[in-house]
Design a protein around this motif. Structure first.
Motif, PDB file in Angstrom:
ATOM      1  N   THR A 138       0.776  -1.168   0.029  1.00 26.43           N
ATOM      2  CA  THR A 138       0.009   0.047   0.022  1.00 26.43           C
ATOM      3  C   THR A 138       0.777   1.329   0.082  1.00 26.43           C
ATOM      4  O   THR A 138       0.321   2.189  -0.537  1.00 26.43           O
ATOM      5  CB  THR A 138      -1.016   0.137   1.175  1.00 26.43           C
ATOM      6  OG1 THR A 138       0.101  -0.084   2.360  1.00 26.43           O
ATOM      7  CG2 THR A 138      -1.866  -1.084   1.111  1.00 26.43           C
ATOM      8  N   LEU A 139       1.970   1.162   0.793  1.00 26.09           N
ATOM      9  CA  LEU A 139       2.725   2.420   0.939  1.00 26.09           C
ATOM     10  C   LEU A 139       4.256   2.212   0.834  1.00 26.09           C
ATOM     11  O   LEU A 139       4.399   0.802   1.341  1.00 26.09           O
ATOM     12  CB  LEU A 139       2.650   3.091   2.077  1.00 26.09           C
ATOM     13  CG  LEU A 139       0.925   3.630   2.344  1.00 26.09           C
ATOM     14  CD1 LEU A 139       0.579   3.842   3.891  1.00 26.09           C
ATOM     15  CD2 LEU A 139       0.865   5.063   1.745  1.00 26.09           C
ATOM     16  N   ASP A 140       5.192   2.954   0.755  1.00 26.96           N
ATOM     17  CA  ASP A 140       6.530   2.665   0.671  1.00 26.96           C
ATOM     18  C   ASP A 140       7.283   3.548   1.803  1.00 26.96           C
ATOM     19  O   ASP A 140       8.385   3.185   1.856  1.00 26.96           O
ATOM     20  CB  ASP A 140       7.140   2.954  -0.695  1.00 26.96           C
ATOM     21  CG  ASP A 140       6.962   4.299  -1.113  1.00 26.96           C
ATOM     22  OD1 ASP A 140       6.144   5.011  -0.467  1.00 26.96           O
ATOM     23  OD2 ASP A 140       7.469   4.602  -2.073  1.00 26.96           O
ATOM     24  N   ASN A 141       6.493   4.391   2.487  1.00 28.89           N
ATOM     25  CA  ASN A 141       7.083   5.079   3.602  1.00 28.89           C
ATOM     26  C   ASN A 141       6.741   4.244   4.988  1.00 28.89           C
ATOM     27  O   ASN A 141       5.573   4.010   5.372  1.00 28.89           O
ATOM     28  CB  ASN A 141       6.504   6.250   3.591  1.00 28.89           C
ATOM     29  CG  ASN A 141       6.829   7.243   4.783  1.00 28.89           C
ATOM     30  OD1 ASN A 141       6.784   6.901   5.928  1.00 28.89           O
ATOM     31  ND2 ASN A 141       7.579   8.561   4.643  1.00 28.89           N
ATOM     32  N   PRO A 142       7.767   3.799   5.615  1.00 31.83           N
ATOM     33  CA  PRO A 142       7.443   2.976   6.731  1.00 31.83           C
ATOM     34  C   PRO A 142       6.691   3.829   8.070  1.00 31.83           C
ATOM     35  O   PRO A 142       5.938   3.184   8.461  1.00 31.83           O
ATOM     36  CB  PRO A 142       8.791   2.860   7.368  1.00 31.83           C
ATOM     37  CG  PRO A 142       9.770   3.750   7.096  1.00 31.83           C
ATOM     38  CD  PRO A 142       9.413   4.088   5.465  1.00 31.83           C
ATOM     39  N   ALA A 153       3.805  -6.357   8.981  1.00 32.57           N
ATOM     40  CA  ALA A 153       5.203  -5.973   8.463  1.00 32.57           C
ATOM     41  C   ALA A 153       5.334  -4.732   7.767  1.00 32.57           C
ATOM     42  O   ALA A 153       4.476  -4.353   6.964  1.00 32.57           O
ATOM     43  CB  ALA A 153       5.619  -7.222   7.839  1.00 32.57           C
ATOM     44  N   LEU A 154       6.424  -3.937   7.870  1.00 32.55           N
ATOM     45  CA  LEU A 154       6.866  -2.892   7.122  1.00 32.55           C
ATOM     46  C   LEU A 154       6.898  -3.200   5.681  1.00 32.55           C
ATOM     47  O   LEU A 154       7.311  -4.399   5.240  1.00 32.55           O
ATOM     48  CB  LEU A 154       8.002  -2.250   7.730  1.00 32.55           C
ATOM     49  CG  LEU A 154       7.979  -1.701   8.966  1.00 32.55           C
ATOM     50  CD1 LEU A 154       9.508  -1.155   9.692  1.00 32.55           C
ATOM     51  CD2 LEU A 154       6.795  -0.449   8.970  1.00 32.55           C
ATOM     52  N   PRO A 155       6.663  -2.154   4.813  1.00 33.87           N
ATOM     53  CA  PRO A 155       6.581  -2.403   3.527  1.00 33.87           C
ATOM     54  C   PRO A 155       8.030  -3.008   2.848  1.00 33.87           C
ATOM     55  O   PRO A 155       8.013  -3.884   1.872  1.00 33.87           O
ATOM     56  CB  PRO A 155       6.600  -0.938   2.714  1.00 33.87           C
ATOM     57  CG  PRO A 155       5.897  -0.039   3.837  1.00 33.87           C
ATOM     58  CD  PRO A 155       6.413  -0.770   5.111  1.00 33.87           C
ATOM     59  N   ALA A 156       9.132  -2.561   3.671  1.00 36.72           N
ATOM     60  CA  ALA A 156      10.382  -3.325   2.932  1.00 36.72           C
ATOM     61  C   ALA A 156      10.540  -4.639   3.334  1.00 36.72           C
ATOM     62  O   ALA A 156      10.889  -5.421   2.552  1.00 36.72           O
ATOM     63  CB  ALA A 156      11.657  -2.487   3.587  1.00 36.72           C
ATOM     64  N   GLU A 157       9.852  -5.044   4.478  1.00 36.97           N
ATOM     65  CA  GLU A 157       9.811  -6.540   4.932  1.00 36.97           C
ATOM     66  C   GLU A 157       8.808  -7.433   3.981  1.00 36.97           C
ATOM     67  O   GLU A 157       9.358  -8.433   3.560  1.00 36.97           O
ATOM     68  CB  GLU A 157       9.552  -6.760   6.227  1.00 36.97           C
ATOM     69  CG  GLU A 157      10.339  -5.750   7.379  1.00 36.97           C
ATOM     70  CD  GLU A 157       9.737  -5.914   8.745  1.00 36.97           C
ATOM     71  OE1 GLU A 157      10.650  -6.039   9.677  1.00 36.97           O
ATOM     72  OE2 GLU A 157       8.608  -5.669   8.863  1.00 36.97           O
ATOM     73  N   ARG A 158       7.873  -6.845   3.516  1.00 41.08           N
ATOM     74  CA  ARG A 158       7.017  -7.473   2.529  1.00 41.08           C
ATOM     75  C   ARG A 158       7.488  -7.607   1.367  1.00 41.08           C
ATOM     76  O   ARG A 158       7.488  -8.828   0.720  1.00 41.08           O
ATOM     77  CB  ARG A 158       5.554  -6.688   2.302  1.00 41.08           C
ATOM     78  CG  ARG A 158       4.760  -6.727   3.773  1.00 41.08           C
ATOM     79  CD  ARG A 158       3.656  -5.929   3.161  1.00 41.08           C
ATOM     80  NE  ARG A 158       3.465  -5.035   4.480  1.00 41.08           N
ATOM     81  CZ  ARG A 158       2.473  -3.951   4.474  1.00 41.08           C
ATOM     82  NH1 ARG A 158       1.489  -4.018   3.533  1.00 41.08           N
ATOM     83  NH2 ARG A 158       2.482  -3.202   5.607  1.00 41.08           N
ATOM     84  N   ILE A 159       8.247  -6.487   1.021  1.00 37.55           N
ATOM     85  CA  ILE A 159       9.008  -6.936  -0.251  1.00 37.55           C
ATOM     86  C   ILE A 159      10.319  -7.746  -0.348  1.00 37.55           C
ATOM     87  O   ILE A 159      10.317  -8.456  -1.756  1.00 37.55           O
ATOM     88  CB  ILE A 159       9.654  -5.236  -0.670  1.00 37.55           C
ATOM     89  CG1 ILE A 159       8.645  -4.395  -1.175  1.00 37.55           C
ATOM     90  CG2 ILE A 159      10.720  -5.205  -1.845  1.00 37.55           C
ATOM     91  CD1 ILE A 159       8.736  -2.988  -1.276  1.00 37.55           C
ATOM     92  N   ALA A 184       2.883   6.548  -4.494  1.00 35.14           N
ATOM     93  CA  ALA A 184       3.443   5.376  -3.821  1.00 35.14           C
ATOM     94  C   ALA A 184       3.342   4.177  -4.391  1.00 35.14           C
ATOM     95  O   ALA A 184       4.280   3.247  -4.716  1.00 35.14           O
ATOM     96  CB  ALA A 184       3.044   5.177  -2.332  1.00 35.14           C
ATOM     97  N   ALA A 185       2.238   3.741  -4.961  1.00 35.85           N
ATOM     98  CA  ALA A 185       1.626   2.567  -5.760  1.00 35.85           C
ATOM     99  C   ALA A 185       2.745   2.502  -6.976  1.00 35.85           C
ATOM    100  O   ALA A 185       3.205   1.378  -7.232  1.00 35.85           O
ATOM    101  CB  ALA A 185       0.092   2.581  -6.052  1.00 35.85           C
ATOM    102  N   ILE A 186       2.742   3.447  -7.438  1.00 33.57           N
ATOM    103  CA  ILE A 186       3.770   3.521  -8.926  1.00 33.57           C
ATOM    104  C   ILE A 186       5.087   3.270  -8.414  1.00 33.57           C
ATOM    105  O   ILE A 186       5.930   2.351  -9.027  1.00 33.57           O
ATOM    106  CB  ILE A 186       3.661   4.872  -9.633  1.00 33.57           C
ATOM    107  CG1 ILE A 186       2.228   5.224 -10.040  1.00 33.57           C
ATOM    108  CG2 ILE A 186       4.549   4.659 -10.731  1.00 33.57           C
ATOM    109  CD1 ILE A 186       1.268   4.144 -10.858  1.00 33.57           C
ATOM    110  N   ARG A 187       5.582   3.914  -7.412  1.00 41.06           N
ATOM    111  CA  ARG A 187       6.839   3.426  -6.832  1.00 41.06           C
ATOM    112  C   ARG A 187       7.068   2.168  -6.560  1.00 41.06           C
ATOM    113  O   ARG A 187       8.070   1.482  -6.670  1.00 41.06           O
ATOM    114  CB  ARG A 187       7.221   4.550  -5.732  1.00 41.06           C
ATOM    115  CG  ARG A 187       7.216   5.860  -6.179  1.00 41.06           C
ATOM    116  CD  ARG A 187       8.235   6.772  -4.856  1.00 41.06           C
ATOM    117  NE  ARG A 187       7.400   6.916  -3.845  1.00 41.06           N
ATOM    118  CZ  ARG A 187       6.449   7.683  -3.296  1.00 41.06           C
ATOM    119  NH1 ARG A 187       5.920   8.801  -4.201  1.00 41.06           N
ATOM    120  NH2 ARG A 187       5.743   7.498  -2.213  1.00 41.06           N
ATOM    121  N   LEU A 188       6.101   1.731  -5.807  1.00 44.62           N
ATOM    122  CA  LEU A 188       6.144   0.321  -5.573  1.00 44.62           C
ATOM    123  C   LEU A 188       6.303  -0.798  -6.646  1.00 44.62           C
ATOM    124  O   LEU A 188       6.893  -1.948  -6.714  1.00 44.62           O
ATOM    125  CB  LEU A 188       4.771  -0.185  -4.785  1.00 44.62           C
ATOM    126  CG  LEU A 188       4.891   0.310  -3.239  1.00 44.62           C
ATOM    127  CD1 LEU A 188       3.596   0.319  -2.689  1.00 44.62           C
ATOM    128  CD2 LEU A 188       5.968  -0.312  -2.413  1.00 44.62           C
TER     129      LEU A 188
END
Length: 247
Positions: A138-142, A153-159, A184-188
């Motif tokens: 959903t977001l890339d900012n923790p 889990a934080l975005p980086a952990e899911r990635i 953020a969705a496009i950045r993801l």
């Protein structure tokens, strides 16, 4: 109530079959539909004293899995909870469920906001039954993620879990839904495209923030990014409806 069932409505766009193993979810996501869908108070739903495996879940799953053994449709785990919320590390219900599905030649499809520990633990059984690994991003900012999804889990952990799943040979996809920040969705998409096979792109529903977002612009921007990267996608019906709107 069956454990394995055929989803209806919007959920059907994700999977023809699904199974919910737990009651409640400690991710406590602000936008979660599950409390209302299960007629449960939102605070109660995410309270640790409420969260538990569904009564008799493993025994019932074994009976139902045997009855549909060999069914080619993937079974999504899960819609009204997360099979890799923290309590799973203690109870191992998901691990046992995966073993049951594998024994009956059924293909699990994980959809989670869990982190790397989950794929590290269960990569072996998922590989044995040609499992699928998907994450909701959903977001890339923790900091923002913690506001909306305080227990996930934080975005980086899911990635990282997605990267690991692809690394062991699993099919992977990302659910870009709900969309809280179109940029953020496009950045993801750009951050994950090398190890994600498919993107399922939706919008935000049942929340006031949805009215502030230009959904047609997001749809076109997301498709442009995915086309440029050569990635497969599924545009959910709610978002697809905005394609027909005039510029």
């Amino acid at each position: 109530m069956p454990i394995i069932y055929e989803p209806r409505g919007k959920a059907r766009e994700y999977s023809a079959l699904a199974a919910n193993l737990y009651k409640g979810c400690s991710h406590a996501c602000e936008y979660c539909f599950a409390p209302s869908a299960t007629f449960t108070d939102r605070l109660t739903f995410s309270n640790k004293t409420y969260i538990r495996p569904r009564p008799g879940v493993l025994a019932q799953l074994a009976k139902e899995a045997k009855a549909i053994a060999g069914n080619p449709n993937p079974i999504l785990l899960s819609f009204t909870s997360d099979v890799y919320q923290p309590v799973e590390q203690e109870l191992g219900i998901t691990r046992q469920a995966l073993e049951t599905l594998s024994a009956n030649r059924l293909r699990p499809q994980i959809l989670t906001k869990g982190g790397p520990w989950a794929i590290k633990r269960d990569a072996d059984i998922l590989k044995s039954c040609n499992g699928i690994w998907a994450a909701t991003l959903t977001l890339d900012n923790p900091e923002e993620s913690l506001k909306w999804e305080p227990g996930a889990a934080l975005p980086a952990e899911r990635i990282e879990a997605l990267r690991m799943a692809k690394g062991v040979g699993l099919e992977t996809w990302v659910s870009l839904e709900p969309v809280l920040d179109p940029d953020a969705a496009i950045r993801l998409i750009h951050a994950t495209h090398k190890f994600v096979d498919l993107y399922k792109v939706g919008k935000l529903n049942y929340h006031p923030l949805s009215k502030t977002i230009d959904w047609r612009k997001f749809l076109l921007d997301a498709e442009s990014a995915l086309d440029a990267l050569g990635k497969a996608r599924y545009i959910k019906i709610d978002l697809e409806a905005f394609r027909r709107m005039a510029e």
